[in-house]
Design a protein around this motif. Structure first.
Motif, PDB file in Angstrom:
ATOM      1  N   ALA A 448      40.681  58.606  54.305  1.00 14.19           N
ATOM      2  CA  ALA A 448      41.284  57.419  53.674  1.00 14.19           C
ATOM      3  C   ALA A 448      40.454  56.164  53.972  1.00 14.19           C
ATOM      4  O   ALA A 448      40.479  55.204  53.205  1.00 14.19           O
ATOM      5  N   TYR A 449      39.737  56.194  55.088  1.00 11.59           N
ATOM      6  CA  TYR A 449      38.881  55.042  55.410  1.00 11.59           C
ATOM      7  C   TYR A 449      37.729  54.939  54.407  1.00 11.59           C
ATOM      8  O   TYR A 449      37.330  53.851  54.022  1.00 11.59           O
ATOM      9  N   PHE A 450      37.221  56.108  53.970  1.00 10.96           N
ATOM     10  CA  PHE A 450      36.061  56.084  53.076  1.00 10.96           C
ATOM     11  C   PHE A 450      36.458  56.061  51.599  1.00 10.96           C
ATOM     12  O   PHE A 450      35.631  55.731  50.757  1.00 10.96           O
ATOM     13  N   THR A 451      37.705  56.398  51.298  1.00  6.46           N
ATOM     14  CA  THR A 451      38.121  56.497  49.888  1.00  6.46           C
ATOM     15  C   THR A 451      37.792  55.236  49.092  1.00  6.46           C
ATOM     16  O   THR A 451      37.118  55.325  48.059  1.00  6.46           O
ATOM     17  N   PRO A 452      38.206  54.044  49.540  1.00  8.03           N
ATOM     18  CA  PRO A 452      37.902  52.871  48.718  1.00  8.03           C
ATOM     19  C   PRO A 452      36.405  52.635  48.588  1.00  8.03           C
ATOM     20  O   PRO A 452      35.917  52.219  47.541  1.00  8.03           O
ATOM     21  N   LYS A 453      35.672  52.974  49.665  1.00 11.38           N
ATOM     22  CA  LYS A 453      34.218  52.744  49.633  1.00 11.38           C
ATOM     23  C   LYS A 453      33.539  53.679  48.634  1.00 11.38           C
ATOM     24  O   LYS A 453      32.556  53.334  47.996  1.00 11.38           O
ATOM     25  N   LEU A 454      34.089  54.899  48.483  1.00 12.76           N
ATOM     26  CA  LEU A 454      33.458  55.878  47.593  1.00 12.76           C
ATOM     27  C   LEU A 454      34.020  55.859  46.185  1.00 12.76           C
ATOM     28  O   LEU A 454      33.292  55.925  45.214  1.00 12.76           O
ATOM     29  N   PHE A 455      35.342  55.795  46.088  1.00 13.68           N
ATOM     30  CA  PHE A 455      35.993  56.006  44.794  1.00 13.68           C
ATOM     31  C   PHE A 455      36.364  54.706  44.079  1.00 13.68           C
ATOM     32  O   PHE A 455      36.713  54.724  42.919  1.00 13.68           O
ATOM     33  N   GLU A 456      36.319  53.605  44.784  1.00 14.88           N
ATOM     34  CA  GLU A 456      36.736  52.356  44.137  1.00 14.88           C
ATOM     35  C   GLU A 456      35.600  51.343  44.116  1.00 14.88           C
ATOM     36  O   GLU A 456      35.815  50.142  44.090  1.00 14.88           O
ATOM     37  N   SER A 457      34.364  51.847  44.190  1.00 12.28           N
ATOM     38  CA  SER A 457      33.230  50.935  44.278  1.00 12.28           C
ATOM     39  C   SER A 457      32.427  50.963  42.974  1.00 12.28           C
ATOM     40  O   SER A 457      31.956  52.024  42.544  1.00 12.28           O
ATOM     41  N   ASP A 458      32.228  49.784  42.341  1.00 17.12           N
ATOM     42  CA  ASP A 458      31.428  49.712  41.111  1.00 17.12           C
ATOM     43  C   ASP A 458      29.997  50.107  41.404  1.00 17.12           C
ATOM     44  O   ASP A 458      29.333  50.757  40.592  1.00 17.12           O
ATOM     45  N   MET A 459      29.527  49.700  42.595  1.00 19.38           N
ATOM     46  CA  MET A 459      28.152  50.021  42.990  1.00 19.38           C
ATOM     47  C   MET A 459      27.943  51.537  43.011  1.00 19.38           C
ATOM     48  O   MET A 459      26.988  52.050  42.444  1.00 19.38           O
ATOM     49  N   VAL A 460      28.870  52.279  43.639  1.00 19.69           N
ATOM     50  CA  VAL A 460      28.750  53.742  43.699  1.00 19.69           C
ATOM     51  C   VAL A 460      28.763  54.307  42.279  1.00 19.69           C
ATOM     52  O   VAL A 460      27.965  55.177  41.931  1.00 19.69           O
ATOM     53  N   LYS A 461      29.652  53.762  41.442  1.00 17.65           N
ATOM     54  CA  LYS A 461      29.747  54.276  40.070  1.00 17.65           C
ATOM     55  C   LYS A 461      28.421  54.043  39.324  1.00 17.65           C
ATOM     56  O   LYS A 461      27.960  54.909  38.579  1.00 17.65           O
TER      57      LYS A 461
END
Ligand SMILES: Cc1cc2nc3c(=O)[nH]c(=O)nc-3n(C[C@H](O)[C@H](O)[C@H](O)COP(=O)(O)OP(=O)(O)OC[C@H]3O[C@@H](n4cnc5c(N)ncnc54)[C@H](O)[C@@H]3O)c2cc1C
Ligand SMILES: NC(=O)c1ccc[n+]([C@@H]2O[C@H](COP(=O)([O-])OP(=O)(O)OC[C@H]3O[C@@H](n4cnc5c(N)ncnc54)[C@H](O)[C@@H]3O)[C@@H](O)[C@H]2O)c1
Length: 472
Positions: A448-461
């Motif tokens: 859950a700590y990494f979820t926003p960083k991975l799944f909610e990041s425009d940069m990652v997308k």
């Protein structure tokens, strides 16, 4: 009067004294161990062991009543309260040899079964023996604090030192104090068929995160325990069999009374002033290597060292003192990685900072991640969906974890290890765990700590879009 000269003299053979004695003697130091009462101290005789044994009996009494949704008909067990106490006694007897005088003499310790007291800055007297030592460790622990409440002397007052020997089942147990002793004993007794009222002067389980404590308290109430908060006991009246505790929230009458309002450290009659050892009502005044601030030959360990009062802390102190007193290595105790657990059902466990403490210490740098038992498959199979893990994270590392739920005391171990070793959340999320286990709750919290960083990041997308364009 005989005289002994030794390397280390330890006063008190409880969890702290025993762990220093066994380590030091087995490594070759000359050790004198003084115990005025029972080998093993509180944990074995009046604390952890009997309380967990009684809770185990109570759990069996409750098992047939819990969760009819399993498809198994409810069973109403016949409780033999005195029989449960027999179980407690058998468990103590089974563990006692580990803490026995014979075992410690086998390690090479000289064990003296007398009360010890300082007669000078460098000598302790125990019975007819004077011990002169290069180092002393005061490990005298604590006992139940019984406050001077008006009327208390007119009734039989149980404490953790007598309740495990009580053989007649209380009809209605009044528990004054809603800390760990009070709540564990309340649940043990309600499950063994007693009516139970907990009378708490402030908030029950008040040393823990209130959101987590509420999960446990809700269940305790649902099992029938009456918990009255903000109800400081101010007067006791009546007599044995009909005892009334008077509080600002009303008067509560029961058949038996258990006082569980905290601990008083054992510093009296030790001759500490004679030995120039500063102390107060919390214990000896020591520095962060557990050394007395006023007499450099004297150290404190366990409950009497003035900090957290747990058996594992006593053992930790023991290990640190073996380092410094036996090996001459520097040692410094820390508290940020110390866990504790209240063994109610569900359990309540904590290590490091609570959410409120972490917010105060780290402000905006704090991230709190949550993992709910209801999302864990194993918890669903066992109908243990009531529970929560919260992890306080700063700079990618956990600084605290709170768990309320089934097996919380086992699950907290991972966060204790992570905090003790300054591990990152990534170390937890990278670990592959067997399915289906409760331990996956911890991994889910790390995830859950990494979820926003991975799944909610425009940069990652954007990066993923780019990579996908170039991948063959
Ligand atoms: C009901 C209850 C349940 C608990 N449950 C848990 C639990 O589940 N987990 C946990 O971690 N902790 C638990 N604790 C706390 C734990 O029992 C204590 O933190 C631990 O026992 C402290 O160890 P100690 O060595 O400091 O002191 P003690 O175990 O109290 O040992 C001190 C020893 O010193 C002796 N002594 C005192 N004065 C003298 C003297 N002048 N001369 C010679 N000997 C002396 C005493 O007789 C005693 O044997 C519980 C406590 C209670 C009361
Ligand atoms: N599972 C465990 O690890 C475990 C279990 C039991 C005890 N312990 C150790 O033993 C220590 C002592 O436990 P405890 O539960 O006795 O103490 P505690 O200090 O944790 O709780 C005592 C409670 O009594 C309340 N209180 C004080 N005076 C009162 C009064 N006059 N009327 C009503 N309420 C009053 C306080 O507000 C407090 O909530 C714990 O802090 C812990 O270190 C550990």
């Amino acid at each position: 009067m005989s005289r002994i000269e030794t390397d280390i003299c330890i006063i008190g053979a409880g969890s702290a004294g025993l762990s220093i004695a066994s380590g030091a003697a087995q490594m070759g130091a000359r050790v004198v161990l003084i115990e005025g009462h029972k080998m093993g101290g509180d944990c074995l005789n009046y604390g952890c062991v009997p309380s967990k044994a009684l809770l185990a009996s109570a759990k069996h009494a409750h098992a047939g009543l819990d969760n009819p949704d399993f498809g198994i008909a409810q069973a109403h067990p016949e409780v033999n309260y005195a029989g449960a106490k027999d179980h407690v006694r058998r468990v103590i007897d089974a563990i006692a040899p580990v803490d026995s005088q014979e075992r410690f003499e086998g390690f090479g310790c000289t064990v003296i079964r007398e009360n010890g007291r300082f007669i000078s800055e460098t000598e302790v007297q125990a019975g007819e023996t004077i011990i002169k030592a290069r180092r002393f460790v005061v490990a005298t622990g604590s006992g139940p604090f019984v406050p001077p409440i008006d009327g208390l002397d007119s009734v039989t007052v149980h404490t953790n030192e007598t309740i495990f020997d009580l053989r007649e089942k209380p009809d209605h147990l009044l528990v004054v104090g809603g800390g760990p002793i009070g709540m564990e004993m309340a649940q043990a007794h309600v499950r063994l068929g007693c009516k139970v009222t907990v009378i708490e002067g402030a908030k029950a389980m008040g040393k823990d995160d209130p959101e987590m404590a509420a999960i446990v308290l809700d269940n305790l109430r649902s099992e029938g325990i009456e918990i009255v908060e903000d109800a400081q006991a101010s007067r006791i009246s009546g007599g044995d069999g009909t005892i009334t505790v008077h509080t600002p929230k009303g008067d509560f009458t029961g058949s038996h009374l258990l006082m569980a309002v905290g601990r008083a450290v054992n510093v009296a009659n030790l001759g500490l002033d004679t030995a120039n050892v500063e102390h107060n009502r919390r214990g000896l005044k020591v520095d962060d290597s557990l050394r007395s601030v006023s007499n450099k030959r004297v150290y404190a360990a366990g409950d009497v060292a003035g900090g957290l009062q747990f058996t594992h802390v006593a053992g930790y102190h023991g290990g640190q003192l073996v380092r410094s007193l036996v090996l001459g290595l520097p040692s410094k105790v820390r508290t940020d990685h110390i866990p504790w657990v209240t063994y109610t059902d569900p359990e309540l466990a904590q290590v490091g900072l609570t959410e409120a403490q972490a917010r105060e210490a780290h402000g905006d740098k704090l991230t709190v991640v949550r993992s709910e038992y209801s999302h864990n498959d194993r918890a669903n199979t066992e109908l243990q969906m009531r529970g929560l893990i919260k992890v306080m994270v700063v700079g990618g590392k956990p600084v605290g974890a709170s768990i309320a739920g089934h097996l919380a005391g086992e699950l907290i171990a991972l966060w204790a290890m992570a905090i003790a070793n300054k591990m990152k959340m990534q170390a937890i999320s990278n670990t592959v765990l067997p399915y289906p286990t409760y331990m996956e709750l911890n991994k889910r919290a790390a995830g859950a700590y990494f979820t926003p960083k991975l799944f909610e990041s425009d940069m990652v997308k954007r990066i993923v879009g780019l990579v996908q364009r170039f991948l063959p």
